[in-house]
Scaffold this active site. Structure first.
Site, mmCIF file in Angstrom:
data_model
loop_
_atom_site.group_PDB
_atom_site.id
_atom_site.type_symbol
_atom_site.label_atom_id
_atom_site.label_comp_id
_atom_site.label_asym_id
_atom_site.label_seq_id
_atom_site.Cartn_x
_atom_site.Cartn_y
_atom_site.Cartn_z
ATOM 1 N N GLU A 108 -13.354 4.342 -3.375
ATOM 2 C CA GLU A 108 -11.983 4.661 -2.975
ATOM 3 C C GLU A 108 -11.304 5.592 -3.987
ATOM 4 O O GLU A 108 -11.340 5.337 -5.189
ATOM 5 C CB GLU A 108 -11.188 3.339 -2.902
ATOM 6 C CG GLU A 108 -9.748 3.482 -2.510
ATOM 7 C CD GLU A 108 -9.557 3.759 -1.025
ATOM 8 O OE1 GLU A 108 -10.479 3.465 -0.239
ATOM 9 O OE2 GLU A 108 -8.492 4.282 -0.667
ATOM 10 N N ASP A 109 -10.700 6.654 -3.480
ATOM 11 C CA ASP A 109 -9.903 7.558 -4.311
ATOM 12 C C ASP A 109 -10.666 8.146 -5.499
ATOM 13 O O ASP A 109 -10.127 8.247 -6.613
ATOM 14 C CB ASP A 109 -8.590 6.879 -4.752
ATOM 15 C CG ASP A 109 -7.584 6.848 -3.595
ATOM 16 O OD1 ASP A 109 -7.931 7.300 -2.487
ATOM 17 O OD2 ASP A 109 -6.447 6.385 -3.797
ATOM 18 N N ASN A 129 -0.290 12.862 3.271
ATOM 19 C CA ASN A 129 0.577 11.829 2.690
ATOM 20 C C ASN A 129 1.060 12.269 1.312
ATOM 21 O O ASN A 129 0.379 13.058 0.661
ATOM 22 C CB ASN A 129 -0.208 10.528 2.525
ATOM 23 C CG ASN A 129 -0.582 9.923 3.853
ATOM 24 O OD1 ASN A 129 0.201 9.882 4.766
ATOM 25 N ND2 ASN A 129 -1.823 9.456 3.939
ATOM 26 N N LYS A 168 -5.775 -2.304 -1.446
ATOM 27 C CA LYS A 168 -6.678 -2.112 -0.308
ATOM 28 C C LYS A 168 -7.300 -3.452 0.110
ATOM 29 O O LYS A 168 -7.415 -3.765 1.288
ATOM 30 C CB LYS A 168 -7.773 -1.141 -0.734
ATOM 31 C CG LYS A 168 -8.446 -0.468 0.399
ATOM 32 C CD LYS A 168 -7.924 0.927 0.567
ATOM 33 C CE LYS A 168 -8.330 1.527 1.865
ATOM 34 N NZ LYS A 168 -8.030 2.933 1.974
ATOM 35 N N TYR A 205 0.843 -1.189 0.000
ATOM 36 C CA TYR A 205 0.000 0.000 0.000
ATOM 37 C C TYR A 205 0.885 1.247 0.000
ATOM 38 O O TYR A 205 2.030 1.194 -0.436
ATOM 39 C CB TYR A 205 -1.035 -0.060 1.147
ATOM 40 C CG TYR A 205 -2.261 0.687 0.717
ATOM 41 C CD1 TYR A 205 -3.054 0.208 -0.329
ATOM 42 C CD2 TYR A 205 -2.582 1.916 1.269
ATOM 43 C CE1 TYR A 205 -4.123 0.928 -0.807
ATOM 44 C CE2 TYR A 205 -3.665 2.642 0.794
ATOM 45 C CZ TYR A 205 -4.422 2.153 -0.248
ATOM 46 O OH TYR A 205 -5.479 2.883 -0.735
ATOM 47 N N ASP A 224 -13.845 5.193 2.288
ATOM 48 C CA ASP A 224 -12.782 5.138 3.294
ATOM 49 C C ASP A 224 -12.025 6.457 3.421
ATOM 50 O O ASP A 224 -11.594 6.815 4.515
ATOM 51 C CB ASP A 224 -11.805 4.004 2.969
ATOM 52 C CG ASP A 224 -10.787 3.834 4.075
ATOM 53 O OD1 ASP A 224 -11.211 3.639 5.225
ATOM 54 O OD2 ASP A 224 -9.577 3.945 3.808
ATOM 55 N N ASP A 225 -11.870 7.169 2.304
ATOM 56 C CA ASP A 225 -11.136 8.447 2.366
ATOM 57 C C ASP A 225 -11.853 9.427 3.281
ATOM 58 O O ASP A 225 -11.230 10.254 3.943
ATOM 59 C CB ASP A 225 -11.013 9.061 0.968
ATOM 60 C CG ASP A 225 -10.407 8.082 -0.010
ATOM 61 O OD1 ASP A 225 -9.319 7.581 0.278
ATOM 62 O OD2 ASP A 225 -11.036 7.785 -1.040
ATOM 63 N N ARG A 248 -8.394 10.552 -8.012
ATOM 64 C CA ARG A 248 -7.552 11.180 -6.985
ATOM 65 C C ARG A 248 -6.813 10.071 -6.238
ATOM 66 O O ARG A 248 -7.202 9.660 -5.153
ATOM 67 C CB ARG A 248 -8.441 12.006 -6.030
ATOM 68 C CG ARG A 248 -7.691 13.070 -5.275
ATOM 69 C CD ARG A 248 -7.848 12.915 -3.772
ATOM 70 N NE ARG A 248 -7.559 11.573 -3.338
ATOM 71 C CZ ARG A 248 -7.737 11.119 -2.117
ATOM 72 N NH1 ARG A 248 -8.234 11.872 -1.204
ATOM 73 N NH2 ARG A 248 -7.432 9.878 -1.773
#
Ligand code: NAD
Length: 547
Positions: free
Chosen positions: A241-242, A404, A170, A99, A264-265, A152
């Protein structure tokens, strides 16, 4: 003892080529006879431990992280049980490879390092046939789908179809951290094009070389996917996700009461950050109800955290309006206040009455927050002045630099401990090494989403919940915080050791499942021993016997 029935009639080369069933050189004498394997493998039978020794040696010989990533993915494609035992036994070493940050690099180079497909691809040309695509997946009992449109990817922006590395990675964490059976996991890339000009010009790019689909056609494709997933995999939870900021909030808002889904973000980040704040109460002596939170960054992570803090405060008896007033945001244009006319919907619910304030330092001086939470993606924005102001205002200032990767953190661990004279309670998104400040060692906490989402997923699966609610993330955060020991706190660490992740995930799963039963979010009867039920569902990477 397992019987050959579990092999779905597979034998010989077909069996060796099925990563969910393959044991490689560990197939025993009678298995080799019964399953048509004799001669297809070297004669000496290995134990899984011996195989582990070999793969670890090969892994460590790789010269860089990308090569290590490629090696691990190839192992996963050959032998899932061995891959998971290796990763589970060396989680701290390998999580940054499967990850963030290495997966980000792998996504950037996806078209160039591509070996074989993994997961499903749904493109904008598949309108009208999405159900058929899902039916092509070889596993029937899918329980977790992770889907991205690649807009993203981590902090790296639009990577189009290259983003497939994210759902794959993930889901590996779902299995490694919470024991979700790999056969129940499905990664999906929703390829709606990309606006990344470098990828559009790259002949090895594997996605549709077209600009991103937007508007009603985009929404129709997502709607077709959600409906098809509910039909083909009725027990599956869909994790978005993303996705880009605007779509992420919209899709969550639209689907959270229509499907078993979460982002999750937004929600996982909120869970892990809330857990850190709850643990910090034990160091500051200040309950959340008496605190003021100032965020730098008002995007998916920031607003998600703010919403969950509000949920937590409401459950402690604080009225919603007052709870929102405990959370303040600074974005790229300054303090989020009511008089601003440029605020998108998700920021407006945290816009309070205050005169405009341009800088973070002025906002700290004006609001006197107890906690400063960085989710801006902007490095070095927690300057010496800002951190020293926090240290002047608070006995134990809470400073979370969550952006991050490491290079984007709002400040480093060393800076935090130095500028606060060792009083800062620090957490980051990416790992930082321990810091020795004036002879005292401080262990920075890592607000890693992997503490939360695998356990939440396991709880949703174990209870067959129809919805994923904010309350589930709240109980997950509470549970995570209770697992922080006095020894952890003594060195300033506000999260448990990653080595305990399976235990953490199982406990979170029990709490999440409990919410599903209490709130009638499932048709399943509550098992008498919920903890045992959860643990039974967890995947064991040791090989079964097939004879
Ligand atoms: P996002 O794009 O949705 O939001 C970024 C926000 O930062 C926006 O509100 C933007 O206006 C604001 N911003 C940009 N420049 C700024 C500046 N100079 N000053 C103040 N605000 C500024 O992104 P996101 O998903 O919310 O992620 C933000 C960061 O948080 C990323 O770096 C991501 O890696 C990190 N993150 C960490 C974790 C974790 O630690 N567990 C989880 C999720 C995201």
């Amino acid at each position: 003892m397992t019987t050959t029935l579990h092999l779905h009639g597979k034998r010989g080369v077909e069996l060796l080529h099925d990563p969910l069933l393959n044991k490689g050189t560990a197939f025993g004498e009678s298995e080799r006879d019964l399953l048509g394997l004799r001669g297809l493998l070297p004669p000496r039978i290995a134990t899984q431990e011996q195989q582990l020794e070999r793969v670890l040696e090969n892994y460590r010989r790789k010269e860089n992280d990308l090569e290590k990533y490629i090696y691990l993915i190839s192992l996963q494609e050959r032998n899932e049980a061995l891959f998971y035992r290796l990763v589970m036994e060396h989680l701290s070493e390998m999580m940054p490879i499967i990850y963030t940050p290495t997966v980000g690099l792998a996504c950037q180079k996806y078209g160039h390092i591509f070996r074989r497909p993994r997961g499903l691809y749904i493109s904008k040309n598949d309108q009208g046939r999405v159900k058929g695509i899902l039916q092509n997946w070889p596993q029937a009992d899918v329980r977790i789908i992770v889907i991205t449109d690649g807009e993203r990817i981590l902090g790296l922006g639009d990577l189009g179809a290259n983003g497939m590395g994210i759902p794959v990675g993930k889901l590996s964490l779902y299995t490694a951290c919470a024991g979700i059976d790999p056969s129940q996991c499905l990664p999906i890339m929703l390829d709606v094009g990309t606006n990344n000009s470098a990828l559009l010009a790259d002949p090895l790019y594997l996605g549709l070389p077209e600009p991103r689909l937007r508007g009603p056609e985009y929404d129709a494709l997502v709607a077709e996917f959600v409906s098809a997933a509910q039909q083909v995999f009725p027990k599956a939870c869909i994790q978005f996700e993303d996705f880009g900021n605007a779509n992420a909030f919209r899709l969550l808002h639209h689907y959270r009461d229509r499907a078993c889904t979460f982002n999750d973000d937004i929600q996982g980040t909120a869970g892990v950050t809330l857990a850190g704040l709850i643990s910090s109460e034990r160091l500051t002596g200040l309950p959340l109800t008496q605190q003021k939170f100032l965020f730098l960054g008002a995007g998916e992570a920031g607003i998600g955290i703010g919403d969950l803090i509000v949920e937590a405060l409401k459950l402690s008896g604080v009225p919603e309006k007052k709870a929102r007033e405990q959370c303040w945001f600074v974005d790229s244009k300054g303090l989020v206040v009511k008089s601003r006319s440029d605020l998108v919907e998700h920021k407006r619910r945290f816009a309070h009455d205050h005169k405009p304030v341009a800088s973070l330092l002025e906002a700290v001086e004006a609001l006197k927050p107890t906690a400063l939470i960085g989710v801006s993606g902007m490095p070095q924005t927690f300057t010496e002045d800002v951190v020293k102001a926090m240290a002047r205002l608070n006995r134990r200032p809470v400073i979370f630099a969550l952006s991050n990767p490491t290079s984007k953190a709002e400040c480093t661990a060393v800076q935090c401990y130095t500028w606060t004279e060792g009083r800062g309670i620090f957490a980051s998104g990416s790992p930082f090494s321990p810091v020795n400040y004036l002879g005292v060692t401080h262990q920075p906490g890592q607000g890693n989403n992997s503490y939360i989402f695998p356990g939440v997923g396991l709880g949703v699966i174990a209870s067959e919940a129809r919805r994923v609610t904010d309350e589930m993330f709240y109980v997950a955060a509470r549970q995570l915080a209770t697992m922080v020991t006095e020894e952890d706190l003594m060195v300033g660490r506000i999260y448990p050791d990653l080595k305990r992740i399976r235990e953490v995930s199982a406990k979170i799963a029990v709490q999440v499942a409990e919410v599903a039963f209490q709130r009638n979010l499932t048709n399943m009867l509550r098992p008498a021993n919920l903890e045992a039920h959860v643990k039974e569902a967890m995947f064991d990477p040791h090989y079964p016997s097939y004879v």
